[in-house]
Design a protein around this motif. Sequence first.
Motif, PDB file in Angstrom:
ATOM      1  N   GLN A 139      45.388  47.761  27.485  1.00  0.00           N
ATOM      2  CA  GLN A 139      44.672  47.648  28.864  1.00  0.00           C
ATOM      3  C   GLN A 139      43.792  46.798  28.301  1.00  0.00           C
ATOM      4  O   GLN A 139      42.927  45.903  28.920  1.00  0.00           O
TER       5      GLN A 139
ATOM      6  N   GLN B  18      42.361  42.839  29.447  1.00  0.00           N
ATOM      7  CA  GLN B  18      41.270  42.722  30.003  1.00  0.00           C
ATOM      8  C   GLN B  18      40.182  41.862  29.656  1.00  0.00           C
ATOM      9  O   GLN B  18      39.521  40.690  30.175  1.00  0.00           O
ATOM     10  N   ILE B  19      40.039  41.775  28.245  1.00  0.00           N
ATOM     11  CA  ILE B  19      38.987  41.300  27.573  1.00  0.00           C
ATOM     12  C   ILE B  19      39.654  39.843  27.376  1.00  0.00           C
ATOM     13  O   ILE B  19      39.563  38.385  27.860  1.00  0.00           O
TER      14      ILE B  19
ATOM     15  N   ASP C 222      41.804  38.288  29.606  1.00  0.00           N
ATOM     16  CA  ASP C 222      42.337  38.166  30.978  1.00  0.00           C
ATOM     17  C   ASP C 222      44.308  37.387  30.753  1.00  0.00           C
ATOM     18  O   ASP C 222      44.715  36.670  30.979  1.00  0.00           O
TER      19      ASP C 222
END
Lengths: 126, 359
Positions: free
Chosen positions: B78, B82-83, B85
């Motif tokens: 996760q 998130q980094i 995208d």
Amino acid sequence: MKIEEQNTADIELGALIGRVEALKEAGFRLVQIHCTKLDDRLEINYSFDRNYEFQNLRINVGIETEIPSISGMYWGSFAYENEMHDLFGVQVKGMNIDFHGTFIRTAKKYPFREPEFRGEGPCQER
Amino acid sequence: MSRKIVMPFGPQHPVLPEPIHIDLVLEDETVVEAIPSIGYVHRGLETLVAKREYPEYVYIAERTCGICSFIHGMTFCQGVEQIMDLEVPPRALYLRTIWSEYSRLHSHLLWLGCFADSMGFENLFMNSWKLRESVLDVLEETTGGRVIQGSCKVGGVRKDIPDTVLERMVEDLDPFESELKSLGEVFLKDNSICSRTKGVGRLSRKDAYDLGAVGPTARGSGVDIDLRKTGYAAYKDLSFEPVTSACGDCYGRCEVRVRELFSSVDLIRKAVSNIPQGEIEVKVKGNPDGEYFSRAEQPRGELVHYVKGNGSKYLVRSRIRTPTLTNVPSLVKMLQGCELADVPVIVLSIDPCIGCMER
């Protein structure tokens, strides 16, 4: 889409205690403290949360720089501060419980900021 | 005034599944101070991030813990997602949620067994672990692994669960829930257990919050922190409220875990009934460049995987903050003033996972 917004404020070492005090008064809980070694500097992150609002304070200090403990405001911070001392050699001044390098009792002496790896090849060749 | 003595508790002790050392300062039979120290199973897993490419590091993140391994892998993935995208397909998010809740069932049942064992209630220990076996069977059938699942990857999951298997899993939850009810009643109503847990290891709501307690340790004192409320994986689609207890003692922490078993069963039912069809992974290109504090709710509480990349295939830093480490200050507080005979029960009540804590 981000799961949650995360704010990180880069601050000077001298402003640390004041900023932490303000967060404590605003009802934030301490989530964690951790250290990252970047070349000859250490980046130390202090993370806080209040109702799933995530705030992060960051200081960038030299390897030998002494940093103040926040255990006067967050009693439980001794676990993270002793951990940083044992793993990265960070000097923390004024901890409520100072283990003097014995919080993490390993056969190898602290700190571990220059890790050694036993070998790069398959384990049979080590 | 009585003489003070220091008694070592651990690192090897019959109630401790893993080694932790606590120096207990005693006045007669009363603990006046508890000083913990760790490090017997420190493996340097965070450092390995410099030697493993980030997709490979998922396997190491999973091996942080032998109980909530799936949630470790998922939280790390996760963070990277998130980094970068990455939009993980919805079906993968639902599968992650289902496996996370099965991990919670497995972990809580394991803990209930250990907790019963800490009081010498062997029959209850065996019944809890018997029930846990059926959860492990589901994990094994759907992922291939009982303890280390290896089914999570950056960008999604490696395996899908066929709809027929999902239906059978939900059908099997009915008899499972009825067995849980019988088991839960013993934990919450049995006289012996009540007398060993009620009023023992007190932690006020204020202390729990101020000391940074998380998970059932915090919720057992009435602090409703549950990271599933942030809506990671598929939790944003599943209505859910944290389970809390106002007791603030060992009984409260046990009550929270017992009631969370039923909450997990409900979440699995909801996730299976809402799971969408479609892809289970997205193609990943490039390397992470940036940082993210990925947070998730482990069975023991809030888990943080801090991931920092610099655009190369090796991450600069992986920091794993497990719930046991942040519950240690609360444990120290709970032990102050307790009776020596209650120490094993109080230590177990935070569900200590030492391998997890030391990484």
